[in-house]
Design a protein around this motif. Structure first.
Motif, PDB file in Angstrom:
ATOM      1  N   TYR A  52       0.840  -1.201   0.000  1.00 49.28           N
ATOM      2  CA  TYR A  52       0.000   0.000   0.000  1.00 49.28           C
ATOM      3  C   TYR A  52       0.878   1.255   0.000  1.00 49.28           C
ATOM      4  N   ASP A  53       0.230   2.421  -0.065  1.00 49.37           N
ATOM      5  CA  ASP A  53       0.920   3.673   0.241  1.00 49.37           C
ATOM      6  C   ASP A  53       1.161   3.723   1.754  1.00 49.37           C
ATOM      7  N   PRO A  56      -2.643   4.597   3.325  1.00 40.83           N
ATOM      8  CA  PRO A  56      -3.603   4.124   2.321  1.00 40.83           C
ATOM      9  C   PRO A  56      -4.924   4.899   2.419  1.00 40.83           C
ATOM     10  N   ASP A  57      -5.581   5.079   1.265  1.00 44.28           N
ATOM     11  CA  ASP A  57      -6.860   5.804   1.239  1.00 44.28           C
ATOM     12  C   ASP A  57      -7.869   5.193   2.214  1.00 44.28           C
ATOM     13  N   LEU A  60      -7.154   6.263   5.749  1.00 48.77           N
ATOM     14  CA  LEU A  60      -7.576   7.648   5.984  1.00 48.77           C
ATOM     15  C   LEU A  60      -9.096   7.730   6.106  1.00 48.77           C
ATOM     16  N   GLN A  61      -9.798   7.023   5.222  1.00 49.46           N
ATOM     17  CA  GLN A  61     -11.260   7.038   5.266  1.00 49.46           C
ATOM     18  C   GLN A  61     -11.774   6.520   6.611  1.00 49.46           C
ATOM     19  N   GLU A  98      -4.891  15.932   7.309  1.00 49.62           N
ATOM     20  CA  GLU A  98      -6.195  15.567   6.718  1.00 49.62           C
ATOM     21  C   GLU A  98      -7.293  15.564   7.787  1.00 49.62           C
TER      22      GLU A  98
END
Ligand code: NAD
Ligand code: IPM
Ligand code: MN
Length: 357
Positions: A52-53, A56-57, A60-61, A98
């Motif tokens: 993943y990054d 990961p998205d 964050l979600q 974020e």
């Protein structure tokens, strides 16, 4: 009551202390009548290892949807060569940003059971009870432009009045509920940003006659923390200075492993021990979970207003130390240190015990 918590174990000792935090939170739920809807998500170098990054998205979600986020630690020596934006630390900075967390509270209280473990002499450290209020959304960490090329590198230190004003207001609010003293730490003898900082804090202070405000240069503050830590109540400072002074505060407690933190002001509250991934002891099962447990207590207080449960946790940790149970970072040669899991089990054993007796 159901607590929706996203757990991000991360790297190094992060998963070890997160497991401790999660177990203790569940045990407190059983005792105090709340349930924890916890989910676990990858972050940092371990996320990169899983393909993943580093943030990961989906992680964050999940954080944006949770009431509170608990992060163990990020960072790995093998990440030293990767581009700056992909470093595990960048994931944490992006997560804070974020979420919109702009205030980081890092309390240090050296109780009687800890005075002999401090890096300072007991008579110097006894009675220390301070709170570092670190600005978390701005300053040198986020200023643009930043970059490096051809043996030249640059970062930008920038602050806006509004960013300083809101953290100052919070520091005064907190001081009003403590001992009524704010020390604002800056480098106003050198930096324009610090002169702005000082002016704004002074302005906020004028409307708070009940709180004593002093301004202090950061170099002197670093010294005063070691010479005379009991003089401080609330310390309010910029992102980088707060990072550095809070590790110094950890040494006053005897180990960085002791301190927890709350990052507030955003869409979800974020809780993290002050320490990092501690690669030197990662995987050994010896990490001190106190910083993680202190972060859980802060979560119970600040996000969920479960003061009684928070106090039971703080009391159980104190009672564990008072019983002579120490992890390796705090143990003296006369002690037989226990590991993370054994320490955690001792704390769990003592949750709410004084109430029953
Ligand atoms: P560190 O906090 O990881 O470790 C500093 C020292 O304190 C080490 O000797 C370590 O063993 C000890 N220590 C830390 N936590 C401990 C604990 N719970 N119990 C016992 N001893 C503990 O700082 P570092 O070595 O400068 O950084 C290592 C990595 O962690 C780096 O990649 C850094 O960027 C990262 N880091 C992450 C966070 C975070 O995720 N919030 C915070 C600080 C550093
Ligand atoms: C901390 C850490 C982080 C910071 C790093 C890992 C980005 O040192 O939370 O104290 O500097 O804020
Ligand atoms: Mn730090």
């Amino acid at each position: 009551m159901e607590l929706k918590v996203a757990f991000l174990p991360g790297d190094g000792v992060g998963p070890e202390v997160t497991e401790s935090a999660r177990g203790v939170l569940d045990a407190l739920g059983d005792r105090f009548g709340f349930s924890v809807r916890g989910s676990s998500h990858p972050v940092g170098w371990s996320a990169v290892q899983q393909g993943y990054d580093s943030l990961p998205d989906a992680t964050l979600q999940a954080c944006l949807e949770a009431d509170a986020v608990f992060l163990g630690a990020v960072g790995h020596p093998n990440a030293d060569g990767v581009p700056p934006g992909q470093r595990p630390e960048a994931a944490l900075l992006r997560l804070r940003s974020e979420l919109g967390c702009w205030a980081n509270l890092r309390p240090l209280k050296v109780g009687e059971e800890l005075v002999d473990r401090s890096a300072l002499k007991a008579e110097r450290v006894r009675g220390t009870d301070l709170l570092v209020v670190r600005e978390l959304a701005g300053g040198l960490y986020y200023g643009e432009p930043r970059g490096s090329e051809n043996g030249h590198a640059w970062n930008t230190l920038r602050y806006e009045e509004g960013e300083v004003g809101r953290i100052a207001e919070l520091a005064f609010d907190l001081a009003e509920r403590r001992r009524g003293r704010v020390t604002s730490v800056d480098k106003a003898n050198v930096l324009e940003t610090s002169r702005l900082w000082r002016d704004v804090v002074a302005e906020v202070g004028r409307a708070r006659p009940g709180v004593a405000l002093e301004h202090m240069f950061v170099d002197r503050a670093a010294m005063e923390l070691v010479l005379n830590p009991t003089r401080f109540d609330v310390i309010v400072t910029s992102n980088l200075f707060g990072d550095i002074l809070s590790d110094e505060a950890g040494a006053l407690a005897g180990s960085l492993g002791v301190l927890g933190s709350a990052s507030l002001g955003g869409r979800s509250d974020l809780y993290e021990p002050v320490h990092g991934s501690a690669p030197d002891i990662a995987g050994c099962g010896t990490a001190n979970p106190m910083g993680a447990l202190s972060s859980v207590a802060l979560m119970l207080r600040h996000t969920f207003a479960l003061e009684e449960a928070a106090e039971a946790l703080d009391d159980a940790v104190r009672a564990t130390l008072a019983a002579g149970i120490w992890t390796a970072d705090l143990a003296t040669p006369a002690d037989e240190p226990v590991g993370t899991d054994a320490f955690t089990a001792q704390v769990r054993d003592r949750l709410g015990r004084s109430e029953e007796s």
